[in-house]
Design an enzyme around this catalytic site. Structure first.
Site, PDB file in Angstrom:
ATOM      1  CD  GLU A  99       7.609   1.311  -7.817  1.00  0.00           C
ATOM      2  OE1 GLU A  99       8.524   0.740  -7.187  1.00  0.00           O
ATOM      3  OE2 GLU A  99       6.502   0.778  -8.017  1.00  0.00           O
ATOM      4  CB  VAL A 100      12.228   6.398  -3.713  1.00  0.00           C
ATOM      5  CG1 VAL A 100      12.314   5.479  -2.504  1.00  0.00           C
ATOM      6  CG2 VAL A 100      13.288   7.482  -3.652  1.00  0.00           C
TER       7      VAL A 100
ATOM      8  N   GLY B 176       0.809  -1.229   0.000  1.00  0.00           N
ATOM      9  CA  GLY B 176       0.000   0.000   0.000  1.00  0.00           C
ATOM     10  C   GLY B 176       0.835   1.269   0.000  1.00  0.00           C
TER      11      GLY B 176
END
Ligand code: ADP
Ligand code: ZN
Length: 190
Positions: free
Chosen positions: A89-90, A20
């Site tokens: 999406e670091v 999440g």
């Protein structure tokens, strides 16, 4: 949770796949928008799972985002009006993302980054660990283990339905690759 107003800081949301993270990032960004703050959202160019121009969660929420090649592209795309920077999406960004997040926070921007803390092997993923270290606020969230139903902290990589091996290549031609959320006990790396 205490959040200073008119001060820059870094928030990081981490966990395995399906925990999440995107949902939570989108929720925070939408609330910032409701507060009439100027937001901008980035994601790495490689992640075009569902949409090139949006962050999309597995449950279908979405928010407009800009896909960028490298962390420093952020400087070309923000201006003085931006108050909140979201990054999804670091883990796929280069290490520059850490100094850039710190610099933006120092300039008074609220930086919210979401991403995987571990790769499929259960090892720290890309720039995420260092970002966790320099962040003011960290939320580590869990998915549901697809085997036993307990909280899942890891991403299980499957190749043709079988647990992937530690050194399986990233892209296997002709093989069907999939991922599921698993707890420590059910997570398998051959
Ligand atoms: P993440 O960004 O962490 O991959 P998303 O925000 O995209 O996660 O998706 C979270 C949603 O995925 C949940 O709200 C739920 O609807 C769905 N989901 C699918 N599989 C699972 C699972 N195993 N555990 C928890 N949620 C799951
Ligand atoms: Zn389990």
């Amino acid at each position: 949770m205490y959040r200073p107003i008119n001060h820059g800081y870094i928030e990081v949301v981490v966990g395995p796949m399906y925990s999440g993270k995107s949902e939570e990032l989108i929720r925070r960004l939408k609330r910032a928008k409701i507060a009439k703050q100027n937001i901008i959202v980035f994601k790495p160019h490689i992640d075009d799972r569902y949409s090139k121009n949006d962050v999309v969660s597995h449950s279908g929420d979405s928010i407009n985002a800009i896909a960028i090649e490298k962390a420093s592209d952020i400087y070309d795309l923000i201006d003085d009006s931006i108050q909140v920077v979201g990054i999804d999406e670091v883990q796929f960004f280069d290490k520059d993302i850490i100094d850039i997040a710190v610099d933006l926070a120092n300039k008074g921007i609220r930086v919210i980054a979401a991403g995987l803390d571990m790769d499929f092997k259960g090892e720290p993923f890309g720039p995420t660990p260092e970002l966790l270290a320099v962040a003011e606020f960290v939320d580590k969230i869990q998915a549901i283990c697809s085997v036993c139903g307990q909280p899942a902290t890891r991403s299980q990589r499957l190749i043709d339905g079988q647990p992937a091996k530690y050194d399986d290549p990233i892209i296997q031609v002709g093989a069907v690759e999939s991922y599921e959320a698993r707890c420590r006990k059910c997570h398998v790396v051959k």
